[in-house]
Scaffold this active site. Structure first.
Site, short mmCIF file in Angstrom:
data_model
loop_
_atom_site.label_atom_id
_atom_site.label_comp_id
_atom_site.label_asym_id
_atom_site.label_seq_id
_atom_site.Cartn_x
_atom_site.Cartn_y
_atom_site.Cartn_z
N ASP A 88 39.22 14.12 -46.57
CA ASP A 88 38.20 15.16 -46.32
C ASP A 88 37.08 14.98 -47.34
OD1 ASP A 88 38.25 18.41 -45.08
OD2 ASP A 88 36.74 17.74 -46.50
N ASP B 22 33.81 15.35 -41.01
CA ASP B 22 34.09 14.82 -42.36
C ASP B 22 35.58 14.73 -42.68
OD1 ASP B 22 34.82 17.47 -43.00
OD2 ASP B 22 34.02 17.25 -45.03
N GLU B 23 36.41 14.70 -41.66
CA GLU B 23 37.85 14.84 -41.92
C GLU B 23 38.66 13.98 -40.95
OE1 GLU B 23 38.74 18.94 -41.22
OE2 GLU B 23 40.89 18.64 -41.45
N1 DCP Z 1 30.30 23.23 -41.94
C1 DCP Z 1 29.45 24.14 -41.31
N2 DCP Z 1 29.79 25.47 -41.23
C2 DCP Z 1 30.94 25.92 -41.77
C3 DCP Z 1 31.83 25.00 -42.40
C4 DCP Z 1 31.47 23.66 -42.46
O1 DCP Z 1 28.39 23.74 -40.82
N3 DCP Z 1 31.26 27.21 -41.70
C5 DCP Z 1 29.89 21.80 -42.04
C6 DCP Z 1 29.25 21.57 -43.38
C7 DCP Z 1 30.27 20.82 -44.18
C8 DCP Z 1 31.04 20.09 -43.11
O2 DCP Z 1 30.99 20.92 -41.96
O3 DCP Z 1 29.66 19.95 -45.13
C9 DCP Z 1 32.47 19.80 -43.49
O4 DCP Z 1 33.22 21.01 -43.63
P1 DCP Z 1 34.23 21.23 -44.81
O5 DCP Z 1 34.97 22.48 -44.50
O6 DCP Z 1 35.03 20.00 -45.07
O7 DCP Z 1 33.30 21.56 -46.05
P2 DCP Z 1 32.63 20.59 -47.09
O8 DCP Z 1 32.89 19.17 -46.83
O9 DCP Z 1 31.19 20.95 -47.18
O10 DCP Z 1 33.30 21.05 -48.45
P3 DCP Z 1 34.72 20.65 -49.05
O11 DCP Z 1 34.40 19.88 -50.29
O12 DCP Z 1 35.37 21.96 -49.36
O13 DCP Z 1 35.45 19.87 -48.03
MG MG Z 2 34.85 18.49 -46.47
#
Ligand code: DCP
Ligand code: MG
Length: 442
Positions: free
Chosen positions: A23, A134-135
């Protein structure tokens, strides 16, 4: 490709799966930093629909620096910007946009970055399940092992995961957190355990103790409502859940209650099913005892060939290359393949080519495992969209059947969604290849 040289690689088939959950850290913000390196170390908020003075727009993600100020996903952007320190020279006093660094979502760009990451993941594993932009889950059971590395108390699987992380950082320039565990739900919790830039390995014997202190909300399948109900039963952690009376859970939550109980105890028998369209289809079968009996070997190859041809047919796939894999004890992997002049859907040809390849060189060889693969696939409907992006997540992922073929043999199947092209497979009517890359089968 060079899978045989990856750190942490052995050809051993351990009894426990090795699942990686990858992730990316603050993914959209990390992408923004790729094109604006000066944002490194700064609070960055990425969102959409924000107009100064209006309440619209929600945060998609925030850099970890911004999270320190209480910024989080789904928050109104105006709230997020109020929480961030002001940046001198960015705008007039009183303008919330003059706080932190706000960037508008640019999904096209993030998808490009995600595709680069995805290409590395497919290069590192044959079975990749893309879950979101991203996962992804990777099953790398055949690529590494739970054994300890010679140099110390780390597992080979950890070295492998570190290699995946480093490749993403070096080749794409974004950070990933990776969880390594014998099953999917534990790997997911592990990847989240030490974010950002985390690498958490939960060995087969450690799953239950690793899960014990984890809040129940983080157990796969437990939403806020279930968590509240569990709380009212005095169940706060995965450890509490594991020790709870299964019949009480079942009475409260039905069959899901039993499943949650199992997950908390570290059992999760879901297999990582690949998303996207495979580049090859293969099936392998291990003999309980190595054998040199050509009758037994041919029987297994026949069964494998029929199975692979049948799966190709049911997926509408034609193939231009037919190959076999012969594993000689202990772990000497030989692959041979024959290229056809054009794509075919021809089960009899799969069988006859596979048997020819076996007879040509391995008639007397003692083997431990055999495999049959068709590759260079083309599909009747030319829609390749599911291979191209992370958006395919959740759409594909057929279950891989696992029935036995041949007596005394255990089977694996795999749909290789990675780059399964053998090095010399182009052109020529049934031109034989020599030893081709391990990528073909592993
Ligand atoms: N995303 C979004 N709205 C949300 C959650 C996520 O648009 N409510 C998008 C933005 C993030 C991406 O999806 O960058 C990936 O989600 P993640 O939950 O993996 O969050 P991040 O990668 O940003 O943070 P982390 O480091 O916690 O994985
Ligand atoms: Mg993420």
């Amino acid at each position: 490709m060079a899978e045989e040289t990856l750190p942490g690689t052995t050809a051993d088939d351990g009894p426990d799966s090795i699942v990686l959950h990858v992730d990316m850290d603050c993914f959209y913000a990390a992408c923004e930093r790729l094109r604006e390196p000066e944002l490194e170390g700064e609070p960055v908020v990425v969102g959409m629909g924000y107009e100064p003075g209006e309440g619209h727009g929600a945060v998609a993600t925030a850099s970890y620096e911004a999270r320190e100020f209480g910024v989080e996903s789904a928050q109104p952007i105006s709230t997020a910007l109020e929480r961030l320190p002001r940046i001198e020279g960015l705008g007039p006093d009183g303008d919330p946009a003059a706080a932190g660094h706000y960037r508008t979502v640019d999904l096209e760009f993030y998808k490009e970055v995600a595709a680069d990451v995805k290409a590395i993941l497919h290069d590192c594993a044959d079975v990749v399940r893309e879950v979101s932009i991203d996962e992804a889950y990777l099953d790398v059971t055949d690529r590494t092992a739970w054994d300890l590395a010679a140099s110390g108390d780390r597992t080979l699987a950890e070295g492998f995961a570190r290699y995946v992380k480093q490749r993403i950082a070096r080749e794409v320039g974004v950070a990933a957190s990776i969880g390594v565990a014998p099953n999917m739900s534990t790997a997911k919790i592990a990847s989240d355990f030490d974010k950002p830039d985390g690498l958490v390995v939960v060995r087969p014997g450690e799953v239950r103790s690793f899960l014990a202190p984890i809040p129940v909300e983080e157990v796969h399948g437990v939403g806020p409502v279930t968590a509240r109900k569990l709380g009212s039963l005095g169940i706060e952690t995965a450890g509490d859940l594991a020790e709870a009376d299964a019949s009480v859970l079942e009475a409260e939550f039905g069959s899901r209650g039993r499943e949650l109980h199992e997950r908390a105890r570290g059992y999760d028998d879901r297999t990582v099913t690949p998303t996207g369209r495979p580049k090859s289809l293969s099936r392998e079968s291990a003999f309980t005892e190595p054998t040199d009996d050509i009758g037994d070997k041919r029987e297994v190859v026949r069964a494998l060939a029929a199975d692979v041809a049948d799966r190709a047919n049911s997926r509408g796939a034609m193939y231009r290359t037919i190959g076999i894999k012969v594993v000689v004890p202990p772990f000497d992997i030989n692959t041979r393949a024959t290229s056809l002049s054009g794509p075919v859907d021809d089960p009899e040809l799969v069988e006859s080519v596979a048997l020819d390849l076996l007879d040509a060189e391995f008639e007397e060889t003692t083997v431990r495992k055999l495999g049959v693969r068709v590759s260079k696939l083309s599909f009747a409907d030319a829609d390749q969209s599911s291979l191209d992006g992370w958006e395919s997540a959740g759409a594909g992922g057929d279950d891989i059947s696992d029935d036995r073929v041949g007596d005394g043999a255990s089977d694996d199947t795999s749909d290789d969604a990675g780059d399964g092209e053998p090095p010399n497979a182009g052109g020529g009517t049934r031109s034989h290849e020599g030893q081709s890359s391990l990528v073909e089968f592993d």
